[in-house]
Scaffold this active site. Structure first.
Site, PDB file in Angstrom:
ATOM      1  N   PHE A 166       8.339   6.069  -8.459  1.00 11.66           N
ATOM      2  CA  PHE A 166       9.383   5.343  -9.185  1.00 11.66           C
ATOM      3  C   PHE A 166      10.731   5.346  -8.473  1.00 11.66           C
ATOM      4  CE2 PHE A 166      10.570   9.621 -10.548  1.00 11.66           C
ATOM      5  CZ  PHE A 166      11.952   9.534 -10.565  1.00 11.66           C
ATOM      6  N   LYS A 190       0.114  -0.957  -5.787  1.00  9.26           N
ATOM      7  CA  LYS A 190       0.387  -0.564  -7.169  1.00  9.26           C
ATOM      8  C   LYS A 190       1.767   0.066  -7.241  1.00  9.26           C
ATOM      9  CE  LYS A 190      -0.166   2.967  -9.718  1.00  9.26           C
ATOM     10  NZ  LYS A 190       1.028   2.776 -10.555  1.00  9.26           N
ATOM     11  N   CYS A 298      13.440  11.915  -2.473  1.00 16.39           N
ATOM     12  CA  CYS A 298      12.578  12.968  -1.920  1.00 16.39           C
ATOM     13  C   CYS A 298      13.313  13.693  -0.797  1.00 16.39           C
ATOM     14  CB  CYS A 298      11.285  12.382  -1.407  1.00 16.39           C
ATOM     15  SG  CYS A 298      11.535  11.346   0.022  1.00 16.39           S
ATOM     16  N   GLU A 398      10.491  21.551  -7.441  1.00 19.62           N
ATOM     17  CA  GLU A 398      11.352  20.404  -7.111  1.00 19.62           C
ATOM     18  C   GLU A 398      11.971  19.937  -8.427  1.00 19.62           C
ATOM     19  OE1 GLU A 398       9.290  16.713  -6.148  1.00 19.62           O
ATOM     20  OE2 GLU A 398      10.821  16.225  -4.674  1.00 19.62           O
TER      21      GLU A 398
HETATM   22  P1  NAD Z   1       4.046  10.388  -9.318  1.00 16.80           P
HETATM   23  O1  NAD Z   1       3.134  11.137  -8.436  1.00 16.80           O
HETATM   24  O2  NAD Z   1       4.141  10.748 -10.739  1.00 16.80           O
HETATM   25  O3  NAD Z   1       3.633   8.843  -9.278  1.00 16.80           O
HETATM   26  C1  NAD Z   1       3.317   8.200  -8.078  1.00 16.80           C
HETATM   27  C2  NAD Z   1       2.224   7.186  -8.321  1.00 16.80           C
HETATM   28  O4  NAD Z   1       1.037   7.855  -8.741  1.00 16.80           O
HETATM   29  C3  NAD Z   1       2.567   6.184  -9.400  1.00 16.80           C
HETATM   30  O5  NAD Z   1       2.210   4.905  -8.946  1.00 16.80           O
HETATM   31  C4  NAD Z   1       1.759   6.634 -10.574  1.00 16.80           C
HETATM   32  O6  NAD Z   1       1.326   5.566 -11.379  1.00 16.80           O
HETATM   33  C5  NAD Z   1       0.568   7.304  -9.963  1.00 16.80           C
HETATM   34  N1  NAD Z   1       0.038   8.367 -10.827  1.00 16.80           N
HETATM   35  C6  NAD Z   1       0.738   9.147 -11.695  1.00 16.80           C
HETATM   36  N2  NAD Z   1      -0.073  10.031 -12.289  1.00 16.80           N
HETATM   37  C7  NAD Z   1      -1.301   9.843 -11.784  1.00 16.80           C
HETATM   38  C8  NAD Z   1      -2.559  10.479 -11.980  1.00 16.80           C
HETATM   39  N3  NAD Z   1      -2.708  11.486 -12.837  1.00 16.80           N
HETATM   40  N4  NAD Z   1      -3.619  10.033 -11.278  1.00 16.80           N
HETATM   41  C9  NAD Z   1      -3.475   9.021 -10.404  1.00 16.80           C
HETATM   42  N5  NAD Z   1      -2.307   8.378 -10.184  1.00 16.80           N
HETATM   43  C10 NAD Z   1      -1.230   8.777 -10.852  1.00 16.80           C
HETATM   44  O7  NAD Z   1       5.473  10.423  -8.595  1.00 16.80           O
HETATM   45  P2  NAD Z   1       6.849   9.877  -9.151  1.00 16.80           P
HETATM   46  O8  NAD Z   1       7.312  10.756 -10.251  1.00 16.80           O
HETATM   47  O9  NAD Z   1       6.773   8.429  -9.377  1.00 16.80           O
HETATM   48  O10 NAD Z   1       7.784  10.089  -7.873  1.00 16.80           O
HETATM   49  C11 NAD Z   1       8.532  11.245  -7.650  1.00 16.80           C
HETATM   50  C12 NAD Z   1       7.869  12.143  -6.646  1.00 16.80           C
HETATM   51  O11 NAD Z   1       7.635  11.439  -5.450  1.00 16.80           O
HETATM   52  C13 NAD Z   1       8.723  13.328  -6.244  1.00 16.80           C
HETATM   53  O12 NAD Z   1       7.911  14.466  -6.137  1.00 16.80           O
HETATM   54  C14 NAD Z   1       9.251  12.937  -4.872  1.00 16.80           C
HETATM   55  O13 NAD Z   1       9.587  13.997  -4.020  1.00 16.80           O
HETATM   56  C15 NAD Z   1       8.104  12.180  -4.344  1.00 16.80           C
HETATM   57  N6  NAD Z   1       8.519  11.300  -3.260  1.00 16.80           N
HETATM   58  C16 NAD Z   1       8.217  11.667  -1.997  1.00 16.80           C
HETATM   59  C17 NAD Z   1       8.619  10.886  -0.938  1.00 16.80           C
HETATM   60  C18 NAD Z   1       8.311  11.275   0.448  1.00 16.80           C
HETATM   61  O14 NAD Z   1       8.437  10.441   1.321  1.00 16.80           O
HETATM   62  N7  NAD Z   1       7.869  12.506   0.708  1.00 16.80           N
HETATM   63  C19 NAD Z   1       9.347   9.713  -1.184  1.00 16.80           C
HETATM   64  C20 NAD Z   1       9.626   9.363  -2.493  1.00 16.80           C
HETATM   65  C21 NAD Z   1       9.207  10.166  -3.532  1.00 16.80           C
END
Ligand code: NAD
Length: 513
Positions: A166, A190, A298, A398
């Site tokens: 997000f 997605k 991140c 985090e």
């Molecule tokens: P998230 O893992 O909750 O969601 C990411 C994606 O996974 C979404 O599209 C979501 O629909 C899907 N998803 C969520 N729950 C799921 C499940 N149980 N099974 C399968 N798919 C599922 O992450 P978020 O909250 O959207 O993003 C924040 C996180 O992303 C933080 O931890 C941040 O550090 C990380 N992030 C990392 C980077 C990087 O480059 N390392 C960059 C941006 C964000």
């Protein structure tokens, strides 16, 4: 489509009660889902429902993948210069629509408008570098003998998938699909179900740029949709950015079904402040990087490690953080907006409290802040806690909010040891005026992205985003040369062209040639 602060949003649908829906983009068309499962997207500053996002049904996911599969043959045969031309047009269109994309991000994600423009900017830069694909795809060739050549060709994989978080609704999809398409793949993407609007505008622009139907598809949902992408044998690779828990799941499930997978995950980025650092520069950098985007990057610099006398820095740090303006993202002068959800705010507040319960000291408390006209927003003001120890929850987790945890050590060696003992390896920064200290840090630190007097060292797209250790699973990183390698497979050809009079007349040999 509706508008937000005068900017046109993505094409939308309508539910039977008239409320707006986010469409899917399949086979070059915006289509309404037939699902019965809808997820509300709320404006994080007001809680007003902005749109309803469908959980795409199994048959809709099937249609998206089948469309991508069908489009793959013709797309891979498109000349490189044509692909370059389409991507160049796409990049130009993104720039023309910069405001629309940024406004959609503010509405659904909550970050400030100027920061949302940065989200788009860092994404479009990846698209612009991907326009160099004719050069980036060049292989190697050597004449191994007078009549034999060996050369490599980088071929596309087929249908690939992108799964986005997000926090960067435009940048992350742009890390993925321009590079995938440039290499000749078709993509099913997605976006986060929390803020899919920017991805939908990007799909609209892709159509305008001449991306053929089926080459890019956008579907929605969460768990079931992601599992389908992991399991379907037509999908050859998955690019994921998001949390640890989901990244590990996608890695396990995707690689188990034979796919190439890259997962960028969580982080805990440490900023090391040496006693010789330029005070103003270091404090400005830490403040911006800890609290910008409400700490939801991140690469947020969420952990400060002061070497030597911490008190020397504290008052001025708190004074600078206090000056930041917390407001709804479209309002002039806003420095940070709300957190994505009420649950995210409550989780962060819980971690702050746990830190205090475990013995840390509050320096600046941003809890309970009220923003005029936006009383229902998920706001948390900049928060600083010091005296934090590595065993505390607020250090281990985090927090992903405008919360800076401060630790104190006596030497650079101790600081390096601390960072290297942390499971994450996304980013780190050191503030110093000594080249020798910076060089030592650079060499001894086990983190994939290092800033020297640079708080958020996200590499520009001619390089790759090289997070490491607990922040990454995979071998090839996103964008840059590694991105090209991720979205292509090497074929090595050995070719013999021998003139007739040079053919060996003594017959075939059975030895290994
Ligand atoms: P998230 O893992 O909750 O969601 C990411 C994606 O996974 C979404 O599209 C979501 O629909 C899907 N998803 C969520 N729950 C799921 C499940 N149980 N099974 C399968 N798919 C599922 O992450 P978020 O909250 O959207 O993003 C924040 C996180 O992303 C933080 O931890 C941040 O550090 C990380 N992030 C990392 C980077 C990087 O480059 N390392 C960059 C941006 C964000």
């Amino acid at each position: 489509p509706s508008t937000y602060h005068g900017r046109t949003l993505a094409p939308q649908g309508k539910r039977s009660d008239g409320s707006p829906t986010t469409l899917m983009y399949i086979g070059g068309e915006f289509v309404e889902s037939e699902t019965t499962a809808w997820i509300p997207v709320r404006d994080p500053a007001t809680q007003a429902v902005v749109t309803w996002v469908p959980e795409s049904t199994p048959s809709e996911l099937e249609r998206a993948i089948a469309n991508a599969q069908e489009a793959f043959g013709p797309w891979r045969r498109t000349t490189l210069l044509n692909r370059q031309r389409i991507l160049t047009k796409l990049a130009a269109l993104i720039r023309e629509n910069h405001d629309r994309l940024a406004a959609s991000i503010v509405q659904e994600q909550g970050k400030t408008y100027i920061d949302a423009r940065g989200d788009v900017e860092r994404g479009v830069q990846v698209c612009e570098v991907a326009c160099n694909v004719p050069t980036l795809l060049m292989g190697e060739r050597v004449a191994v003998s007078r009549d034999m050549d060996t050369y490599t060709i980088k071929e596309p994989l087929g249908v690939v998938a992108g799964i986005c978080p997000f926090n960067f609704p435009a940048m992350i999809p742009l890390w993925m699909f321009p590079v995938a398409l440039a290499c000749g793949n078709c993509m099913v993407i997605k976006p986060s179900e929390k803020d899919p609007g920017a991805a939908m505008i990007l799909a609209e622009l892709a159509t305008q740029a001449g991306v053929p139907p089926g080459v890019l598809n956008v579907i929605h949902g969460a768990v079931d949709c992601v599992n389908t992408l992991c399991d379907d044998p037509r999908i050859k690779a998955i690019s994921f950015v998001g949390s640890d828990r989901v990244g590990k799941h996608i890695w396990n499930r995707g690689t188990a079904s034979g796919k190439r997978v890259q997962c960028n995950m969580g982080a805990k980025n440490h900023g090391i402040v040496m006693p010789d650092a330029n005070k103003e520069q270091a404090l400005n950098a830490i403040c911006g990087a800890a609290f910008g985007a409400a700490g939801q990057r991140c690469m947020a610099l969420s952990t400060a490690v002061f070497v030597g006398n911490t008190q020397y820095w504290m008052d001025e740090l708190a004074a600078k953080a206090k000056k930041l303006k917390i407001d709804m993202g479209m309002n002039e002068g806003a420095d940070l907006g709300p957190l994505i959800t009420t649950a995210a705010r409550e989780r962060a507040e819980g971690l702050i409290q746990k830190g205090l319960d475990e013995g840390a000291t509050m320096v600046l408390d941003g809890r309970g802040i009220q923003v005029k006209d936006y009383e229902k927003g998920n706001f948390l003001g900049p928060t600083i806690i010091r005296g934090v120890k590595p065993y505390m929850e607020c250090y281990k987790e985090e927090i992903f909010a405008p919360v800076l945890v401060c630790l104190e050590v006596d030497t650079l060696d101790e600081a390096i040891e601390l960072v290297n003992a942390n499971p994450y390896g996304n980013g780190t920064a050191i503030f110093t005026q000594s080249g020798a200290i910076a060089r030592k840090f650079e060499q001894q630190i086990d983190v994939g992205q290092v800033g020297i007097n640079v708080p958020i060292p996200v590499p520009l797209p001619m390089f790759s985003f090289t997070g490491s250790r607990g922040s990454f699973l995979g071998d090839l990183h996103q964008y840059g040369k590694e991105g090209i390698l991720f979205f292509s497979k090497a074929k090595t050809v050995t070719a013999l062209w021998r003139e007739a009079d040079a053919v060996d007349s003594t017959g075939g040999h059975t030895n290994m040639p």
